[in-house]
Design a protein around this motif. Sequence first.
Motif, PDB file in Angstrom:
ATOM      1  N   PHE A   1      -4.572   2.946  -4.781  1.00 11.29           N
ATOM      2  CA  PHE A   1      -4.434   1.537  -4.391  1.00 11.29           C
ATOM      3  C   PHE A   1      -4.707   0.609  -5.572  1.00 11.29           C
ATOM      4  CE2 PHE A   1      -5.437   2.461   0.307  1.00 11.29           C
ATOM      5  CZ  PHE A   1      -4.084   2.511   0.614  1.00 11.29           C
ATOM      6  N   VAL A   2      -5.727   0.926  -6.345  1.00 11.88           N
ATOM      7  CA  VAL A   2      -6.077   0.084  -7.498  1.00 11.88           C
ATOM      8  C   VAL A   2      -4.953   0.107  -8.524  1.00 11.88           C
ATOM      9  CG1 VAL A   2      -7.672  -0.150  -9.440  1.00 11.88           C
ATOM     10  CG2 VAL A   2      -8.559   0.275  -7.145  1.00 11.88           C
TER      11      VAL A   2
ATOM     12  N   TYR B   1      -8.080   5.626  -3.009  1.00  8.65           N
ATOM     13  CA  TYR B   1      -8.490   4.300  -3.481  1.00  8.65           C
ATOM     14  C   TYR B   1      -8.080   4.048  -4.931  1.00  8.65           C
ATOM     15  CZ  TYR B   1     -10.804   4.008   0.940  1.00  8.65           C
ATOM     16  OH  TYR B   1     -11.050   3.984   2.273  1.00  8.65           O
TER      17      TYR B   1
END
Length: 165
Positions: free
Chosen positions: A139-140, A136
């Motif tokens: 992704f950020v 995650y």
Amino acid sequence: MSRDAGSGEGAEPRRWIADRSRKDRDAERAARRDKDAERPRRDERPRREVVTSPRTMAPRHPRYPVTREIDEQTRLGEVYMRSLVRTQFRLALFVCTVLGCVVAGLPLMFLLMPELRAVHVLGIPLPWAVLGGLIYPAFVIGAWLYVRQAERNERHFAELVDRAR
């Protein structure tokens, strides 16, 4: 009739031709000297000056603004917009490809290297920790880089449109 230089009638015309050609040559030399005297020398020539208009910032002719081309959806406006959309699309494909390779590559890496499956971090198996928690932030970061580059592309497009006005 004899053709020698010193005898009879043959000598006189030759001497006249020779005298005339010498006189012509002397006259030509004098004419050249006169021209050279009239022409200024290189160091005496006046210096060249650049003459410009005081209205250098005035538009040469009224232009049709590019923003108007885009708003009216003319062919030129379509070319500008297509270039922006194509640039943004390439950027999106690049970011998605990189993130897709990371997401698909991690399980493949854990499949091909069984010793990594045996590693535990804080009591959690490494594949679960990476795929469940560390993906995650990737992704950020990818989204942040995408937005930053997309805004840069839009700034370049705006500069291009402003320059074309």
